[in-house]
Design an enzyme around this catalytic site. Sequence first.
Site, PDB file in Angstrom:
ATOM      1  N   ARG A   1      -8.913  14.747   1.663  1.00 32.72           N
ATOM      2  CA  ARG A   1      -7.739  15.296   2.361  1.00 32.72           C
ATOM      3  C   ARG A   1      -6.537  15.390   1.429  1.00 32.72           C
ATOM      4  O   ARG A   1      -5.779  16.348   1.472  1.00 32.72           O
ATOM      5  CB  ARG A   1      -7.380  14.443   3.583  1.00 32.72           C
ATOM      6  CG  ARG A   1      -8.188  14.782   4.816  1.00 32.72           C
ATOM      7  CD  ARG A   1      -7.549  14.239   6.087  1.00 32.72           C
ATOM      8  NE  ARG A   1      -7.316  12.806   6.041  1.00 32.72           N
ATOM      9  CZ  ARG A   1      -8.254  11.873   6.180  1.00 32.72           C
ATOM     10  NH1 ARG A   1      -9.504  12.226   6.370  1.00 32.72           N
ATOM     11  NH2 ARG A   1      -7.944  10.599   6.133  1.00 32.72           N
TER      12      ARG A   1
ATOM     13  N   SER B   1      -6.416   6.766  12.698  1.00 29.19           N
ATOM     14  CA  SER B   1      -7.505   7.683  13.017  1.00 29.19           C
ATOM     15  C   SER B   1      -7.607   8.697  11.889  1.00 29.19           C
ATOM     16  O   SER B   1      -6.596   9.147  11.352  1.00 29.19           O
ATOM     17  CB  SER B   1      -7.232   8.403  14.337  1.00 29.19           C
ATOM     18  OG  SER B   1      -7.290   7.483  15.399  1.00 29.19           O
TER      19      SER B   1
ATOM     20  N   SER C   1      -4.238  -0.904  -6.015  1.00 34.79           N
ATOM     21  CA  SER C   1      -4.810  -1.770  -4.997  1.00 34.79           C
ATOM     22  C   SER C   1      -4.667  -3.207  -5.460  1.00 34.79           C
ATOM     23  O   SER C   1      -5.313  -3.620  -6.425  1.00 34.79           O
ATOM     24  CB  SER C   1      -6.285  -1.418  -4.790  1.00 34.79           C
ATOM     25  OG  SER C   1      -6.905  -2.416  -4.011  1.00 34.79           O
TER      26      SER C   1
ATOM     27  N   HIS D   1     -10.635   2.245  -1.548  1.00 38.83           N
ATOM     28  CA  HIS D   1     -10.852   1.840  -0.161  1.00 38.83           C
ATOM     29  C   HIS D   1     -11.620   0.524  -0.182  1.00 38.83           C
ATOM     30  O   HIS D   1     -12.698   0.406   0.379  1.00 38.83           O
ATOM     31  CB  HIS D   1     -11.583   2.928   0.635  1.00 38.83           C
ATOM     32  CG  HIS D   1     -10.924   3.216   1.943  1.00 38.83           C
ATOM     33  ND1 HIS D   1     -11.588   3.610   3.062  1.00 38.83           N
ATOM     34  CD2 HIS D   1      -9.623   3.127   2.318  1.00 38.83           C
ATOM     35  CE1 HIS D   1     -10.733   3.770   4.052  1.00 38.83           C
ATOM     36  NE2 HIS D   1      -9.534   3.484   3.623  1.00 38.83           N
ATOM     37  N   ASN D   2     -11.022  -0.449  -0.874  1.00 40.88           N
ATOM     38  CA  ASN D   2     -11.731  -1.677  -1.192  1.00 40.88           C
ATOM     39  C   ASN D   2     -11.931  -2.594   0.006  1.00 40.88           C
ATOM     40  O   ASN D   2     -13.064  -2.934   0.344  1.00 40.88           O
ATOM     41  CB  ASN D   2     -10.969  -2.444  -2.276  1.00 40.88           C
ATOM     42  CG  ASN D   2     -10.789  -1.609  -3.531  1.00 40.88           C
ATOM     43  OD1 ASN D   2     -11.559  -0.687  -3.772  1.00 40.88           O
ATOM     44  ND2 ASN D   2      -9.768  -1.911  -4.317  1.00 40.88           N
TER      45      ASN D   2
ATOM     46  N   HIS E   1       0.814  -1.213   0.000  1.00 37.70           N
ATOM     47  CA  HIS E   1       0.000   0.000   0.000  1.00 37.70           C
ATOM     48  C   HIS E   1       0.852   1.270   0.000  1.00 37.70           C
ATOM     49  O   HIS E   1       0.572   2.228  -0.701  1.00 37.70           O
ATOM     50  CB  HIS E   1      -0.889  -0.046   1.234  1.00 37.70           C
ATOM     51  CG  HIS E   1      -1.985   0.942   1.236  1.00 37.70           C
ATOM     52  ND1 HIS E   1      -3.186   0.712   0.619  1.00 37.70           N
ATOM     53  CD2 HIS E   1      -2.073   2.171   1.782  1.00 37.70           C
ATOM     54  CE1 HIS E   1      -3.969   1.759   0.787  1.00 37.70           C
ATOM     55  NE2 HIS E   1      -3.323   2.666   1.483  1.00 37.70           N
TER      56      HIS E   1
END
Lengths: 229, 582, 81, 81
Positions: B122, B319, B537, B101-102, B55
Amino acid sequence: MKAAVVVFPGSNCDRDAKTVLTQVTGKAPAMVWHGDAELPEADLIVLPGGFSYGDYLRSGAMAAHSPIMREVIARAKAGTPVLGICNGFQVLTETGLLPGVLMRNRSLRFICKDVRLKVERNDTIYTRSYEAGEIVTIPIAHKDGNYFADDETLARVEGEGLVAFRYVSESGGLDDDANPNGSQHNIAGLYNERGNVLGMMPHPERLAEPALGGTDGAKIFTSLLEALH
Amino acid sequence: MSEATQKVDAPDELPEELIAEHGLSPDEYARIRKELGRTPTLTELGIVSVMWSEHCSYKSSRIWLKTLPTDGPQVIQGPGENAGVVDLGDGDAAVFKMESHNHPSYIEPYQGAATGVGGIMRDVFTMGARPVANMNALRFGSPEHSKTRHLVSGVVSGIGDYGNCMGVPTIGGETNFDARYDGNILVNAMCVGLLKSDRIFKSAARGVGLPVVYVGSKTGRDGIHGATMASAEFDDASAEKRPTVQVGDPFTEKLLLEACLELMAEDVIIGIQDMGAAGLTSSSVEMADKGGVGIELDLDKVPCREEAMTAYEMMLSESQERMLMVLKPGAEPQAEAIFKKWELDFAVIGITTDTGRFVIKHQGAVEADLPLSALADGAPVYERPWVPKEPQVAPKEVPAADGPLSSLEALMGTSNLCSKRWIYEQYDHMVMADTVARPGGDAGVVRVHGTNKGVAVSCDVTPRYCAGDAFEGAKQAVAECWRNLTSVGADPLAITDCMNFGNPERPEIMGEFVAAVKGMGEACTALSFPVVSGNVSLYNETNGVAIPPTPAIGGVGLIPDVAKMAHLALAHDGDVLVVVGK
Amino acid sequence: MKARITITLKPGVLDPQGKAIEGALHALGFGGVDDVRQGKYIEVEIGESDPDRAKAEVERMCEELLANTVIENYSYELEAA
Amino acid sequence: MKARITITLKPGVLDPQGKAIEGALHALGFGGVDDVRQGKYIEVEIGESDPDRAKAEVERMCEELLANTVIENYSYELEAA
Ligand SMILES: Nc1ncnc2c1ncn2[C@@H]1O[C@H](COP(=O)(O)OP(=O)(O)O)[C@@H](O)[C@H]1O
């Protein structure tokens, strides 16, 4: 006409309100931060759409208690026009300036689309540029727009002619299909008794320019300009 | 070892299972030991494992991505920063990127999709841009699969709730259904922002002795190991990894956006980086590495939501809604005032150094002291073996259609072609009052606020084609994106991509990846349509079943005057319909 | 003390969420289910150890913010820390 | 029987709502307030009078629909009609 737009943490249609007010009145409105206790002199106060405080707890609940609202409530009671759009409408019901509540849409889903509205009256400061009974197109974008009030309140609201806009079909019918969120009596917008406070779920500021697909929303602002100079 | 190394209380040996749990191969672990000249601490192991994960390090894909065309007169910033930037003329520029965001969305569809949208936004506002449009490219399993309904409704409401609350219109996307996504759905989110081309913010922390500042939400134990999880193949035991789910807070992100843009209007930020996957670790390593400096963090200063968090947990927490900045010295009070106004946490947690090392202190102990060179550029790069796959496009037995009308009806009823109104009506696509082409057409278009210029955006890929022939399928995806942009009257400028594939350690999957990159590259070159940002990904595989190769393309184009925009709807009776092309 | 506050819709007030849950439960095969109502549950740690003062404080919070008393009722329990 | 179900976020899971409510309570002058967590409260009438079967049914409802067990815990009380 000098307008003030209140900005809460999480407001997100404040700039849209500013844009349309500037276009229509030729003057940029004052942008007032929620934490300020002072509200500048204004002929019109706008509570914009968005997700004040994330819409957490209940939409509009926390904004209704922010310091600036004490002043907004006082001005509203003294007769200053206050326009609450979407989240602004939710804030107005939470403060008690308008009766009833806006609950979760009956589909439980957020809905963003153009809807047909019937302009109930054109004898108010907000609607004098419309025809009475005119059917207009204005978009909605909300998850909590399902208007609810108890029977007694509804009877009073109807009896006193406080309904500003209703969701209708293209032909003006009050069909259930035309009601996007389950609102009682298809109520999309509401005045207070004095007629200086208007809360509405649809976003007139989003359809006030041909490039955006229509201009029906602009007439609210031109009405105000005419009424308030 | 450099002189600057500090005394680290390292264990004699780490258990093999622990190393394996961190997704590090024995070779990789040996490299770390050699680099350090000792056993790493647990915190160091965690840091290295996330930095060297697929990643963060792109270790399987990097050599191939380098072959893509990334330049052009319109390109202001190509790949390498948080997002790419293209020129829109008159000092305006568009910033954009797509990201996956699989895995998180499969485990918790609502939160997974929501935090995916939060993360990509972001990336865009970290560069100094105000996000003005979101898109999402979704792939679900077959509509009949027992999980599909739940996944679709969770993903769509997660995307909607986050973007709607942020006040950024979601102006389009695409949605496909295919049984090969049953166990691995794809949630690719794209965001486009606008800024002035002389006000672009980057991540490099250039300069020594500068304050390193943490802003946004507090740190909790969310998503620890998320980055390694996102790079590990699924199996039936993955349900056990559930507590790593991050929860999104779009309200805080909206405040963070406004606070960052307010601070960016001042001249005090040297570098800024959002905390995404691998949070504090990857953000600080990236900033230091790009700036050519060392960095020292004092974790006692990190705002924490939970008690007794360890250094390991703080470094690996994912977070959401947090940012790291390096400021000009002395600017702290000015910055703090802005973040306090927006009711966000603000803390000076470290300093840049000239040691070239990544030093983490917590409660009086040195928890990590690693050479930065080993973490970022020194991460492993693999040339994984690959085999080309024969194109599988020979038509099988297709029953004869009984007439064009019934074929059309049948097609329109398929889940891939049916109306997507149910989805896009849940997204606010008009907020910001600049959406001039709403979802439902070939590309969404938003105006550059206050001008007549329009930015057109489209997301495209047809996985079915890519499964048949990854090279031609990727080429086709780029071409389709280009056509969708031109069909609203835009000049296509550049693309971002999200390369979703199976396990790259299998040569035939790697072969698909290689073919897709080559196809993309060929199409982009032919169309002068460079790649300015993207995301990979891999390991989208469950129990050995891989997804079809899915190189999602997100393209951006410029419409000089939106009054001349082309529309899908037929405008007048008697209009002439013309077919062009062959 | 810790206050555990339950906020429910007044009888007669439409409850779209409750209705939707009921529909979903029926669809899942919970046929006998009826009268589903959804409310909120809020836990608050209050820095007040005197039970009477704590009660007064929780009630004020509910009246002023936590509940919309036009449509909602609230109830609570207090628990010493 | 009537089931009163309380659904709360697992410890450690971020609770944006609770956080925002806490901020609003502070702003309203409830300075001592801390650790606000928001959950859901659901009342369900179930057509089952046997306590054991009722328990099993409520648990199945929570697991399958009412709670998102990835991030939430649930608890419940049963009350005879
Ligand atoms: N996930 C999504 N989010 C937002 N809009 C979507 C999504 N999926 C599809 N759409 C919109 O629905 C319309 C039809 O989509 P699609 O069938 O993919 O069209 P096409 O094949 O013409 O690209 C497009 O305008 C697209 O932007």
